[in-house]
Design a protein around this motif. Sequence first.
Motif, PDB file in Angstrom:
ATOM      1  N   GLN A 102      -9.343  -4.500  -3.530  1.00  0.00           N
ATOM      2  CA  GLN A 102      -8.775  -5.406  -2.702  1.00  0.00           C
ATOM      3  C   GLN A 102      -9.439  -5.909  -1.848  1.00  0.00           C
ATOM      4  O   GLN A 102     -10.209  -5.120  -1.058  1.00  0.00           O
ATOM      5  CB  GLN A 102      -7.699  -4.595  -2.183  1.00  0.00           C
ATOM      6  CG  GLN A 102      -6.496  -5.437  -1.327  1.00  0.00           C
ATOM      7  CD  GLN A 102      -5.530  -4.588  -0.478  1.00  0.00           C
ATOM      8  OE1 GLN A 102      -5.432  -3.468  -0.567  1.00  0.00           O
ATOM      9  NE2 GLN A 102      -4.655  -5.512   0.138  1.00  0.00           N
ATOM     10  N   GLU A 111     -12.615   9.605   3.659  1.00  0.00           N
ATOM     11  CA  GLU A 111     -12.203   8.733   4.963  1.00  0.00           C
ATOM     12  C   GLU A 111     -11.120   9.176   5.802  1.00  0.00           C
ATOM     13  O   GLU A 111     -10.693  10.020   5.151  1.00  0.00           O
ATOM     14  CB  GLU A 111     -11.810   7.301   4.569  1.00  0.00           C
ATOM     15  CG  GLU A 111     -12.683   6.616   3.520  1.00  0.00           C
ATOM     16  CD  GLU A 111     -12.292   5.208   2.982  1.00  0.00           C
ATOM     17  OE1 GLU A 111     -11.041   4.829   2.844  1.00  0.00           O
ATOM     18  OE2 GLU A 111     -13.282   4.312   2.935  1.00  0.00           O
ATOM     19  N   PHE A 159       0.828  -1.264   0.042  1.00  0.00           N
ATOM     20  CA  PHE A 159       0.064   0.129   0.104  1.00  0.00           C
ATOM     21  C   PHE A 159       0.981   1.156  -0.048  1.00  0.00           C
ATOM     22  O   PHE A 159       0.771   2.113   0.819  1.00  0.00           O
ATOM     23  CB  PHE A 159      -0.877   0.053   1.390  1.00  0.00           C
ATOM     24  CG  PHE A 159      -2.287   0.746   1.385  1.00  0.00           C
ATOM     25  CD1 PHE A 159      -3.081   0.510   0.591  1.00  0.00           C
ATOM     26  CD2 PHE A 159      -2.311   1.713   1.987  1.00  0.00           C
ATOM     27  CE1 PHE A 159      -4.485   1.286   0.444  1.00  0.00           C
ATOM     28  CE2 PHE A 159      -3.281   2.615   2.168  1.00  0.00           C
ATOM     29  CZ  PHE A 159      -4.361   2.338   1.285  1.00  0.00           C
ATOM     30  N   ALA A 181      -2.181   0.267   8.575  1.00  0.00           N
ATOM     31  CA  ALA A 181      -2.337  -0.201   7.336  1.00  0.00           C
ATOM     32  C   ALA A 181      -3.080   0.571   6.346  1.00  0.00           C
ATOM     33  O   ALA A 181      -3.923   0.527   5.620  1.00  0.00           O
ATOM     34  CB  ALA A 181      -2.895  -1.713   7.109  1.00  0.00           C
ATOM     35  N   GLY A 182      -3.016   1.900   6.563  1.00  0.00           N
ATOM     36  CA  GLY A 182      -3.793   2.969   5.813  1.00  0.00           C
ATOM     37  C   GLY A 182      -5.324   2.640   6.169  1.00  0.00           C
ATOM     38  O   GLY A 182      -6.150   2.540   5.201  1.00  0.00           O
ATOM     39  N   MET A 183      -5.610   2.159   7.464  1.00  0.00           N
ATOM     40  CA  MET A 183      -6.693   1.557   7.559  1.00  0.00           C
ATOM     41  C   MET A 183      -8.058   2.805   7.796  1.00  0.00           C
ATOM     42  O   MET A 183      -7.979   3.524   8.922  1.00  0.00           O
ATOM     43  CB  MET A 183      -6.575   0.642   8.945  1.00  0.00           C
ATOM     44  CG  MET A 183      -7.659  -0.302   9.296  1.00  0.00           C
ATOM     45  SD  MET A 183      -7.658  -1.531  10.434  1.00  0.00           S
ATOM     46  CE  MET A 183      -6.694  -2.677   9.516  1.00  0.00           C
ATOM     47  N   THR A 184      -9.123   2.260   7.257  1.00  0.00           N
ATOM     48  CA  THR A 184     -10.040   3.435   7.441  1.00  0.00           C
ATOM     49  C   THR A 184     -11.093   3.109   8.603  1.00  0.00           C
ATOM     50  O   THR A 184     -11.314   1.922   8.951  1.00  0.00           O
ATOM     51  CB  THR A 184     -11.008   3.184   6.061  1.00  0.00           C
ATOM     52  OG1 THR A 184     -10.031   3.552   4.873  1.00  0.00           O
ATOM     53  CG2 THR A 184     -12.105   4.403   6.239  1.00  0.00           C
ATOM     54  N   GLN A 225     -11.391   7.418  -1.456  1.00  0.00           N
ATOM     55  CA  GLN A 225     -11.587   5.985  -2.375  1.00  0.00           C
ATOM     56  C   GLN A 225     -11.653   6.853  -3.700  1.00  0.00           C
ATOM     57  O   GLN A 225     -12.527   7.762  -4.005  1.00  0.00           O
ATOM     58  CB  GLN A 225     -12.821   5.468  -1.968  1.00  0.00           C
ATOM     59  CG  GLN A 225     -12.662   4.576  -0.777  1.00  0.00           C
ATOM     60  CD  GLN A 225     -11.600   3.510  -0.821  1.00  0.00           C
ATOM     61  OE1 GLN A 225     -11.518   2.794  -1.705  1.00  0.00           O
ATOM     62  NE2 GLN A 225     -10.536   3.816   0.367  1.00  0.00           N
ATOM     63  N   THR A 229     -11.340  -4.374   1.767  1.00  0.00           N
ATOM     64  CA  THR A 229     -11.090  -2.991   2.031  1.00  0.00           C
ATOM     65  C   THR A 229     -12.414  -2.373   1.931  1.00  0.00           C
ATOM     66  O   THR A 229     -13.226  -2.774   1.725  1.00  0.00           O
ATOM     67  CB  THR A 229     -10.079  -2.363   1.043  1.00  0.00           C
ATOM     68  OG1 THR A 229     -10.617  -2.795  -0.388  1.00  0.00           O
ATOM     69  CG2 THR A 229      -8.705  -3.040   0.997  1.00  0.00           C
ATOM     70  N   THR A 230     -12.449  -1.162   2.377  1.00  0.00           N
ATOM     71  CA  THR A 230     -13.403  -0.114   2.128  1.00  0.00           C
ATOM     72  C   THR A 230     -13.888   0.053   0.690  1.00  0.00           C
ATOM     73  O   THR A 230     -15.233  -0.099   0.504  1.00  0.00           O
ATOM     74  CB  THR A 230     -13.357   1.241   2.822  1.00  0.00           C
ATOM     75  OG1 THR A 230     -12.273   1.766   2.313  1.00  0.00           O
ATOM     76  CG2 THR A 230     -13.501   1.234   4.272  1.00  0.00           C
ATOM     77  N   TYR A 247      -7.953   7.754   8.304  1.00  0.00           N
ATOM     78  CA  TYR A 247      -6.982   6.639   8.678  1.00  0.00           C
ATOM     79  C   TYR A 247      -6.679   6.660  10.175  1.00  0.00           C
ATOM     80  O   TYR A 247      -6.325   7.721  10.566  1.00  0.00           O
ATOM     81  CB  TYR A 247      -5.809   6.573   8.036  1.00  0.00           C
ATOM     82  CG  TYR A 247      -5.990   6.273   6.527  1.00  0.00           C
ATOM     83  CD1 TYR A 247      -7.106   5.723   5.768  1.00  0.00           C
ATOM     84  CD2 TYR A 247      -4.871   6.539   5.658  1.00  0.00           C
ATOM     85  CE1 TYR A 247      -6.921   5.480   4.448  1.00  0.00           C
ATOM     86  CE2 TYR A 247      -4.735   6.226   4.199  1.00  0.00           C
ATOM     87  CZ  TYR A 247      -5.957   5.875   3.636  1.00  0.00           C
ATOM     88  OH  TYR A 247      -5.936   5.648   2.129  1.00  0.00           O
ATOM     89  N   ARG A 285     -15.941  -1.842  11.779  1.00  0.00           N
ATOM     90  CA  ARG A 285     -14.457  -2.225  12.355  1.00  0.00           C
ATOM     91  C   ARG A 285     -14.568  -1.641  13.980  1.00  0.00           C
ATOM     92  O   ARG A 285     -13.839  -2.243  14.840  1.00  0.00           O
ATOM     93  CB  ARG A 285     -13.368  -1.689  11.686  1.00  0.00           C
ATOM     94  CG  ARG A 285     -13.399  -2.064  10.314  1.00  0.00           C
ATOM     95  CD  ARG A 285     -12.280  -1.475   9.224  1.00  0.00           C
ATOM     96  NE  ARG A 285     -12.259  -2.124   7.796  1.00  0.00           N
ATOM     97  CZ  ARG A 285     -11.617  -1.515   6.956  1.00  0.00           C
ATOM     98  NH1 ARG A 285     -11.117  -0.303   7.167  1.00  0.00           N
ATOM     99  NH2 ARG A 285     -11.590  -2.106   5.913  1.00  0.00           N
ATOM    100  N   ASP A 335      -7.635   3.299  -2.832  1.00  0.00           N
ATOM    101  CA  ASP A 335      -7.412   4.669  -1.834  1.00  0.00           C
ATOM    102  C   ASP A 335      -6.568   5.557  -2.996  1.00  0.00           C
ATOM    103  O   ASP A 335      -5.766   4.960  -3.475  1.00  0.00           O
ATOM    104  CB  ASP A 335      -6.513   4.334  -0.674  1.00  0.00           C
ATOM    105  CG  ASP A 335      -7.577   3.449   0.154  1.00  0.00           C
ATOM    106  OD1 ASP A 335      -7.964   2.423  -0.291  1.00  0.00           O
ATOM    107  OD2 ASP A 335      -7.604   3.855   1.464  1.00  0.00           O
ATOM    108  N   PHE A 351      -4.577  -7.858   4.242  1.00  0.00           N
ATOM    109  CA  PHE A 351      -5.360  -6.788   4.715  1.00  0.00           C
ATOM    110  C   PHE A 351      -6.400  -7.393   5.799  1.00  0.00           C
ATOM    111  O   PHE A 351      -6.780  -6.923   6.684  1.00  0.00           O
ATOM    112  CB  PHE A 351      -5.583  -5.978   3.830  1.00  0.00           C
ATOM    113  CG  PHE A 351      -6.144  -4.710   4.361  1.00  0.00           C
ATOM    114  CD1 PHE A 351      -5.544  -3.731   5.083  1.00  0.00           C
ATOM    115  CD2 PHE A 351      -7.944  -4.643   4.387  1.00  0.00           C
ATOM    116  CE1 PHE A 351      -6.309  -2.696   5.810  1.00  0.00           C
ATOM    117  CE2 PHE A 351      -8.433  -3.479   4.920  1.00  0.00           C
ATOM    118  CZ  PHE A 351      -7.737  -2.582   5.498  1.00  0.00           C
TER     119      PHE A 351
HETATM  120  N1  GLN Z   1      -8.487   2.310   3.313  1.00  0.00           N
HETATM  121  C1  GLN Z   1      -8.728   1.331   2.930  1.00  0.00           C
HETATM  122  C2  GLN Z   1      -9.356   0.502   4.039  1.00  0.00           C
HETATM  123  O1  GLN Z   1      -9.276   0.607   5.104  1.00  0.00           O
HETATM  124  C3  GLN Z   1      -7.623   0.186   2.381  1.00  0.00           C
HETATM  125  C4  GLN Z   1      -6.641   0.109   2.972  1.00  0.00           C
HETATM  126  C5  GLN Z   1      -5.437  -0.821   2.566  1.00  0.00           C
HETATM  127  O2  GLN Z   1      -5.478  -1.452   1.379  1.00  0.00           O
HETATM  128  N2  GLN Z   1      -4.445  -1.086   3.207  1.00  0.00           N
HETATM  129  O3  GLN Z   1     -10.275  -0.493   3.928  1.00  0.00           O
END
Ligand code: GLN
Length: 264
Positions: free
Chosen positions: A154, A223, A49, A103-106, A126, A157-158, A225, A111, A199, A86
């Motif tokens: 992916q 979003e 990512f 992980a750039g996690m939204t 997105q 993911t969101t 992170y 969640r 993203d 992920f």
């Molecule tokens: N931001 C997206 C999510 O949280 C994708 C994150 C990622 O692919 N690492 O779902």
Amino acid sequence: MKKNLLKIIALTVASIMAVSVMSSCGSKKDADTEAEGTNTLTMATNAEFPPYEYYDGKDIVGIDAEVAAAIADKLGMELKIVDTAFDSIIPAIQAKKYDIGMAGMTVNDERLEQVNFSQPYAKGVQVVIVKEDSDITDVDDLFAEGSKHNVGVQTGTTGDIYTTEDIESADLGTVSRFNKGADAVEALKIDKVDCVVIDNEPAKAFVEKNPGLKILDTAYADEDYAIAVAKDNTELLDKINSALDELKADGTFQKIVDKYITAK
Ligand code: GLN
């Protein structure tokens, strides 16, 4: 007699060596245990990512990797990064396999039922990647009546969550799920999918690497992170939030971001 004495000496030396090997094994084991122990902050990520986490040779680098290292430093801990799928990050955090998920996690409601999140540290958007000559010219084309697009995302993911609901469940097309964003982009290049929802920062990195692709001007969703922590580990969550406050206040955080994201 002399021979026997030599034998005894040899045996004694051998047993001293054996003991010292055993004890050095013992201390190595202790060192390992310590490395995984209370002084190590373990971070689960998915190093696919860019520019948040990706491989540079054997090292996982990126904004998340460096911010996590700076947080660990503030907490007087050693950072250990573990690369995983992920969609397995949140279950692993719930199971206490790792301390943090970054992980750039939204942040989203689903969640939030499973883990706690730190304060947000970045905005994500997105976006939609298409081929330059695509008939999809606006994000709304994906929701137009009668449209039947195949959308690459992916898994977990969101982008997956939104398109599954907005497009697949609404009978406006299909969603193809890939383990990596890069694999979805490869599928787009050979027309296996019509677009990729992902993203914005990784999208920029992928488009830069692959001529003939572009990002639509209209975005799919905005979003935040944040860092995921197990529900009951509020002590660590508080420490992370304080560390983030400090890193934002003293400019360290922005310095890391600027290193990886240049304003274009
Ligand atoms: N931001 C997206 C999510 O949280 C994708 C994150 C990622 O692919 N690492 O779902």
